[in-house]
Design a protein around this motif. Structure first.
Motif, PDB file in Angstrom:
ATOM      1  N   LYS A  61      -4.596   6.364   2.052  1.00  0.00           N
ATOM      2  CA  LYS A  61      -4.489   4.974   2.507  1.00  0.00           C
ATOM      3  C   LYS A  61      -4.108   4.053   1.356  1.00  0.00           C
ATOM      4  O   LYS A  61      -3.300   3.142   1.519  1.00  0.00           O
ATOM      5  CB  LYS A  61      -5.807   4.517   3.150  1.00  0.00           C
ATOM      6  CG  LYS A  61      -5.993   5.040   4.549  1.00  0.00           C
ATOM      7  CD  LYS A  61      -7.254   4.477   5.187  1.00  0.00           C
ATOM      8  CE  LYS A  61      -7.374   4.938   6.628  1.00  0.00           C
ATOM      9  NZ  LYS A  61      -8.581   4.403   7.281  1.00  0.00           N
ATOM     10  N   GLU A  62      -4.674   4.282   0.181  1.00  0.00           N
ATOM     11  CA  GLU A  62      -4.368   3.425  -0.963  1.00  0.00           C
ATOM     12  C   GLU A  62      -2.934   3.651  -1.445  1.00  0.00           C
ATOM     13  O   GLU A  62      -2.240   2.695  -1.803  1.00  0.00           O
ATOM     14  CB  GLU A  62      -5.363   3.656  -2.092  1.00  0.00           C
ATOM     15  CG  GLU A  62      -5.164   2.755  -3.289  1.00  0.00           C
ATOM     16  CD  GLU A  62      -5.222   1.261  -2.991  1.00  0.00           C
ATOM     17  OE1 GLU A  62      -4.722   0.478  -3.834  1.00  0.00           O
ATOM     18  OE2 GLU A  62      -5.738   0.837  -1.931  1.00  0.00           O
TER      19      GLU A  62
ATOM     20  N   MET B  90      -0.425   4.542   0.428  1.00  0.00           N
ATOM     21  CA  MET B  90       0.433   3.913   1.438  1.00  0.00           C
ATOM     22  C   MET B  90       0.354   2.387   1.358  1.00  0.00           C
ATOM     23  O   MET B  90       1.381   1.715   1.427  1.00  0.00           O
ATOM     24  CB  MET B  90       0.075   4.442   2.821  1.00  0.00           C
ATOM     25  CG  MET B  90       0.417   5.929   2.965  1.00  0.00           C
ATOM     26  SD  MET B  90      -0.151   6.693   4.476  1.00  0.00           S
ATOM     27  CE  MET B  90       1.016   5.976   5.637  1.00  0.00           C
ATOM     28  N   ARG B  91      -0.835   1.833   1.167  1.00  0.00           N
ATOM     29  CA  ARG B  91      -0.985   0.379   1.053  1.00  0.00           C
ATOM     30  C   ARG B  91      -0.262  -0.156  -0.184  1.00  0.00           C
ATOM     31  O   ARG B  91       0.516  -1.096  -0.115  1.00  0.00           O
ATOM     32  CB  ARG B  91      -2.467  -0.004   0.987  1.00  0.00           C
ATOM     33  CG  ARG B  91      -2.691  -1.535   0.978  1.00  0.00           C
ATOM     34  CD  ARG B  91      -3.997  -1.933   0.344  1.00  0.00           C
ATOM     35  NE  ARG B  91      -4.112  -1.560  -1.058  1.00  0.00           N
ATOM     36  CZ  ARG B  91      -3.492  -2.183  -2.074  1.00  0.00           C
ATOM     37  NH1 ARG B  91      -2.691  -3.203  -1.855  1.00  0.00           N
ATOM     38  NH2 ARG B  91      -3.667  -1.769  -3.319  1.00  0.00           N
TER      39      ARG B  91
ATOM     40  N   ASN C  48       2.136   0.983  -1.830  1.00  0.00           N
ATOM     41  CA  ASN C  48       3.586   1.186  -1.824  1.00  0.00           C
ATOM     42  C   ASN C  48       4.247   0.712  -0.536  1.00  0.00           C
ATOM     43  O   ASN C  48       5.416   1.003  -0.298  1.00  0.00           O
ATOM     44  CB  ASN C  48       3.890   2.660  -2.093  1.00  0.00           C
ATOM     45  CG  ASN C  48       3.543   3.041  -3.506  1.00  0.00           C
ATOM     46  OD1 ASN C  48       4.258   2.694  -4.443  1.00  0.00           O
ATOM     47  ND2 ASN C  48       2.414   3.719  -3.687  1.00  0.00           N
ATOM     48  N   SER C  49       3.494  -0.013   0.291  1.00  0.00           N
ATOM     49  CA  SER C  49       3.996  -0.560   1.565  1.00  0.00           C
ATOM     50  C   SER C  49       4.657   0.519   2.424  1.00  0.00           C
ATOM     51  O   SER C  49       5.764   0.338   2.927  1.00  0.00           O
ATOM     52  CB  SER C  49       4.970  -1.709   1.309  1.00  0.00           C
ATOM     53  OG  SER C  49       4.337  -2.746   0.594  1.00  0.00           O
ATOM     54  N   LEU C  50       3.965   1.637   2.586  1.00  0.00           N
ATOM     55  CA  LEU C  50       4.496   2.761   3.346  1.00  0.00           C
ATOM     56  C   LEU C  50       3.813   2.882   4.700  1.00  0.00           C
ATOM     57  O   LEU C  50       2.632   2.567   4.840  1.00  0.00           O
ATOM     58  CB  LEU C  50       4.278   4.070   2.586  1.00  0.00           C
ATOM     59  CG  LEU C  50       4.970   4.209   1.233  1.00  0.00           C
ATOM     60  CD1 LEU C  50       4.498   5.468   0.541  1.00  0.00           C
ATOM     61  CD2 LEU C  50       6.484   4.196   1.402  1.00  0.00           C
ATOM     62  N   GLU C  51       4.568   3.382   5.669  1.00  0.00           N
ATOM     63  CA  GLU C  51       4.030   3.783   6.959  1.00  0.00           C
ATOM     64  C   GLU C  51       4.220   5.288   7.072  1.00  0.00           C
ATOM     65  O   GLU C  51       5.023   5.883   6.331  1.00  0.00           O
ATOM     66  CB  GLU C  51       4.762   3.057   8.081  1.00  0.00           C
ATOM     67  CG  GLU C  51       4.573   1.548   8.032  1.00  0.00           C
ATOM     68  CD  GLU C  51       5.321   0.830   9.139  1.00  0.00           C
ATOM     69  OE1 GLU C  51       5.800   1.495  10.076  1.00  0.00           O
ATOM     70  OE2 GLU C  51       5.418  -0.392   9.056  1.00  0.00           O
TER      71      GLU C  51
ATOM     72  N   ASP D  26       7.647   6.819   6.892  1.00  0.00           N
ATOM     73  CA  ASP D  26       8.357   6.813   5.611  1.00  0.00           C
ATOM     74  C   ASP D  26       8.109   8.083   4.804  1.00  0.00           C
ATOM     75  O   ASP D  26       8.814   8.360   3.836  1.00  0.00           O
ATOM     76  CB  ASP D  26       7.909   5.616   4.759  1.00  0.00           C
ATOM     77  CG  ASP D  26       8.183   4.281   5.415  1.00  0.00           C
ATOM     78  OD1 ASP D  26       9.216   4.143   6.091  1.00  0.00           O
ATOM     79  OD2 ASP D  26       7.350   3.356   5.248  1.00  0.00           O
TER      80      ASP D  26
ATOM     81  N   THR E 155      11.842   4.846   0.464  1.00  0.00           N
ATOM     82  CA  THR E 155      11.437   3.489   0.136  1.00  0.00           C
ATOM     83  C   THR E 155      12.591   2.760  -0.537  1.00  0.00           C
ATOM     84  O   THR E 155      13.525   3.392  -1.040  1.00  0.00           O
ATOM     85  CB  THR E 155      10.204   3.489  -0.801  1.00  0.00           C
ATOM     86  OG1 THR E 155       9.813   2.146  -1.085  1.00  0.00           O
ATOM     87  CG2 THR E 155      10.478   4.214  -2.109  1.00  0.00           C
TER      88      THR E 155
ATOM     89  N   ARG F 295      11.824   0.807  -3.038  1.00  0.00           N
ATOM     90  CA  ARG F 295      11.280   0.561  -4.383  1.00  0.00           C
ATOM     91  C   ARG F 295      12.007   1.392  -5.434  1.00  0.00           C
ATOM     92  O   ARG F 295      12.362   2.547  -5.193  1.00  0.00           O
ATOM     93  CB  ARG F 295       9.792   0.891  -4.421  1.00  0.00           C
ATOM     94  CG  ARG F 295       8.954  -0.077  -3.632  1.00  0.00           C
ATOM     95  CD  ARG F 295       7.500   0.302  -3.666  1.00  0.00           C
ATOM     96  NE  ARG F 295       6.743  -0.678  -2.920  1.00  0.00           N
ATOM     97  CZ  ARG F 295       5.647  -1.258  -3.361  1.00  0.00           C
ATOM     98  NH1 ARG F 295       5.157  -0.934  -4.535  1.00  0.00           N
ATOM     99  NH2 ARG F 295       5.031  -2.148  -2.632  1.00  0.00           N
TER     100      ARG F 295
ATOM    101  N   GLN G 129       8.818   0.508  -9.738  1.00  0.00           N
ATOM    102  CA  GLN G 129       8.010  -0.254  -8.786  1.00  0.00           C
ATOM    103  C   GLN G 129       7.015   0.609  -8.012  1.00  0.00           C
ATOM    104  O   GLN G 129       6.120   0.076  -7.371  1.00  0.00           O
ATOM    105  CB  GLN G 129       8.921  -0.974  -7.777  1.00  0.00           C
ATOM    106  CG  GLN G 129       9.770  -2.062  -8.388  1.00  0.00           C
ATOM    107  CD  GLN G 129      10.784  -2.593  -7.396  1.00  0.00           C
ATOM    108  OE1 GLN G 129      11.418  -1.844  -6.660  1.00  0.00           O
ATOM    109  NE2 GLN G 129      10.940  -3.910  -7.382  1.00  0.00           N
TER     110      GLN G 129
END
Length: 120
Positions: A29-30, A32-33, A35-38, A41, A96, A98, A102
């Motif tokens: 979860k961390e 994904m959070r 790195n703004s991933l779903e 992705d 991504t 990024r 990043q």
């Protein structure tokens, strides 16, 4: 979209399936959070565990949190003397926008000592 690889690690107090699930879910979860991933992705996720962990597969915890459509693989780390015990590592392949600089690599529960150069 670019393909990137994200590193992460966590540690558990003892070899216990419940503790592993808690730690793996927290780590994923961390990652994904940060790195703004779903889940869509994610291309694949490789998990490794140190040889003192054998109660469950970390991939089972990832599937339980909803990542069942993502190819998951588990393996054992080589037993290097003096290595950090009860450690779960991951390498997440994703799409991504990024840049490599990043990307946020996540090290939780005392594992930042593994890669101080990458730990956020």
């Amino acid at each position: 979209m670019k393909v990137r690889a994200i590193r992460g690690a966590t540690q558990i107090e003892r070899d216990d399936p419940g503790l592993m699930q808690e730690a793996v879910v927290e780590l994923m979860k961390e990652i994904m959070r940060a790195n703004s991933l779903e889940s869509g992705d994610l291309i694949s996720v490789i998990f490794t565990v140190t040889s003192d962990i054998c109660s469950d597969f970390p991939a089972a915890s990832a599937r339980a949190m909803g990542l069942g459509d993502v190819p998951l693989l588990c393996s054992t780390e080589i037993p290097v003397p003096g290595s950090l015990p009860r450690t779960i590592r991951t390498l997440v392949h994703c799409e991504t926008e990024r840049s490599q600089k990043q990307v946020a690599h996540i090290y939780l529960r005392g594992t930042s000592v593994l890669r101080k150069d990458l730990a956020q």
